[in-house]
Design an enzyme around this catalytic site. Structure first.
Site, PDB file in Angstrom:
ATOM      1  N   HIS A 267       1.036  -1.143   0.126  1.00  0.00           N
ATOM      2  CA  HIS A 267      -0.095  -0.032   0.053  1.00  0.00           C
ATOM      3  C   HIS A 267       0.904   1.284  -0.040  1.00  0.00           C
ATOM      4  CE1 HIS A 267      -3.462   2.330   0.548  1.00  0.00           C
ATOM      5  NE2 HIS A 267      -3.804   1.919   1.826  1.00  0.00           N
ATOM      6  N   HIS A 309      -2.119  -2.361  -9.951  1.00  0.00           N
ATOM      7  CA  HIS A 309      -3.124  -1.644  -8.748  1.00  0.00           C
ATOM      8  C   HIS A 309      -4.152  -2.627  -8.868  1.00  0.00           C
ATOM      9  CE1 HIS A 309      -5.690   1.133  -7.019  1.00  0.00           C
ATOM     10  NE2 HIS A 309      -4.670   1.741  -6.366  1.00  0.00           N
ATOM     11  N   ASP A 369       2.802   5.566  -6.739  1.00  0.00           N
ATOM     12  CA  ASP A 369       3.957   5.623  -5.667  1.00  0.00           C
ATOM     13  C   ASP A 369       5.441   5.246  -6.599  1.00  0.00           C
ATOM     14  OD1 ASP A 369       3.004   5.571  -3.108  1.00  0.00           O
ATOM     15  OD2 ASP A 369       2.194   3.495  -3.385  1.00  0.00           O
TER      16      ASP A 369
END
Ligand code: CMC
Length: 434
Positions: A267, A309, A369
């Protein structure tokens, strides 16, 4: 309300059940299975919530196939271009954009809650100096409940709003102090004439002995990053906040639970893991394909961090915006050679992966990210602070989702069922006979 239904036929008994089919504003229709157990005596099984909506929500819309993300109906691209983080906070909390007076009042309110109770300062010094700042943040945010209990009637909307403002206001102070403590540097108090992100940079980097002017370029880039991380509907940490809050726990405890969930490398912890991976690649001197091959090898636990994802099966729109910010920041900054090398490696890795059948077939694209860590490094922010900044940005999302749940009179405590696969009906054997 739609009158469409879906009929389920139990093949063993022939019994038919009609279940309501709910229509969202946009997105897949959703079968309401709330009465299924009562009607058929069955649970449903969906580990990881692959097909299950855990709640209804009017805050954030995302279409993973098309790469669309909207807060309260506004596209993330428009908010990134025209808005500011605090305006986005107002939008998320209140449901619409503020006028000038509303925004000024909101900014004033947040700015005047940035101080921490003086006794909380001593809380930081109870941690080891080498503690991960996320560990400190989980602890300090949970501890806020011990300091601000006079406004903690969770069934009172005004109290909920005060808690929301407090959390948004105090997060940068908690984040910066977690870092200062680890560095053995004095805590720097917030300054009310600085903007939200300037204040954060000031508390991170200034020294009591020197005047400090936050770099407006960095403050602007950080503001954009906060906007892009502000909410992301029912992800793992947000669902954790909702579940913790569903027991009527206080908002500080619920948000502390969310921070804990965000910490994991699958995450929010991925931004730190991406930089470690890019550095390993640069140091190894091996071709990029070698790393892509490792990521494809099911016997190897290595994954391309910052890739893939659960919901996006297309380019994560936040990754596109963050990559652009990264380019712009590095070209505007002096002596960014080392960071430019990381960005070059990231872009080359992205190219190799996106041309590889494994990644193409599984729709694995860079996520939020993948590029954010390079920006943070260029700002002088150490790696272990990356996820802390993500938590700071996401606080508004967590608290807005919590408030939405608390203001819904039909909300219930979250209590999933299970498919039990353990032993049953054993006879207890006394200790001396085992
Ligand atoms: N590298 C290599 N293979 C991958 C990757 C990756 N980064 N991500 C997914 N896969 C493969 C996975 O092995 C599986 O293959 P197969 O179908 O052959 O078994 C397939 O793609 C589907 O993956 P999954 O793990 O079933 O998908 P998920 O929805 O459960 O997991 C994820 C999503 C984000 C946890 C995962 O893609 C991942 O671990 N990515 C790397 C960590 C990361 O970047 N996390 C940040 C997520 S975005 C920001 C946030 O949420 O905070």
């Amino acid at each position: 309300m739609s009158t469409e239904t879906v009929t389920i036929i139990d093949d063993t008994t022939g019994k038919k059940v009609q279940l309501p089919l709910l229509s969202p504003t946009r997105g897949p229709k959703t079968i309401d299975i709330g009465t299924l157990y009562k009607e058929l005596g069955y649970f449903t099984y969906d580990p990881g919530f692959m097909s299950t909506a855990s709640c209804s929500s009017g805050i954030t819309f995302l279409d993973g196939d098309k790469g669309v993300l909207q807060y309260r109906g506004y596209a993330i691209e428009q908010l990134a271009e025209h808005s500011s983080y605090l305006e986005v906070c107002y939008l998320l909390i209140k449901g619409d954009l503020p006028n000038r007076q509303e925004l000024d009042e909101f900014v004033h309110d947040i700015t005047h809650h940035t101080m921490l109770h003086e006794a909380l300062k001593r809380f930081f010094s109870g941690f080891r100096r080498d503690a991960h700042p996320m560990a400190i943040m989980v602890g300090v945010v949970g501890a806020l409940a011990a300091f601000y209990h006079e406004h903690m009637d969770i069934h009172n909307p005004e109290h909920r709003e005060i808690s929301a403002h407090r959390l948004i206001a105090k997060m940068p102070t908690i984040a910066a102090w977690s870092y200062r403590y680890a560095m053995g540097k004095p805590f720097i108090y917030p300054v009310n004439n600085l903007s939200y992100t300037e204040n954060f940079l000031h508390m991170m980097f200034s020294m009591p002995t020197e005047p400090f002017t936050p770099d407006p370029l960095l403050a602007k880039a950080l503001d954009l990053i906060l906007i892009l991380h502000a909410d992301h509907e029912q992800n793992a940490s947000t669902s954790t906040v909702r579940l913790a809050g569903s027991s009527d726990a206080n908002p500080f405890a619920a948000v502390a639970a969310g921070i804990a969930a965000l910490w994991g490398p699958a995450h929010g912890g991925a931004n730190e893991a991406v930089i470690r991976m890019l550095m390993d690649i640069n140091e190894s001197g091996k071709p990029l394909q070698a790393f892509v091959d490792r990521a494809k090898d099911k016997k190897d636990s290595f994954r391309l961090m910052g890739f893939g994802h659960r919901v996006y099966k297309n380019y994560d729109p936040r990754a596109t915006l963050i990559r652009d910010i990264c380019h712009q920041l590095l070209s505007d900054m002096e002596s960014s050679g080392e960071h430019q090398k990381l960005l070059d490696t990231a872009m080359a890795l992205e190219k190799v992966a996106l041309e590889d059948d494994y990644f193409v077939q599984r729709n694995l694209y860079p996520n939020v990210d993948f590029y954010s860590g390079i920006i943070f490094l260029a700002m002088g922010i150490p790696m272990n602070m990356f996820t802390v900044i993500f938590a700071m940005a996401r606080t508004v999302g967590w608290i807005t989702q919590w408030d939405e749940m608390m203001s819904d009179p039909t909300s219930k405590i979250g209590r999933p069922r299970q498919l039990y696969t353990g032993l049953i009906d054993l006879e207890y054997v006394p200790l001396e006979k085992r």
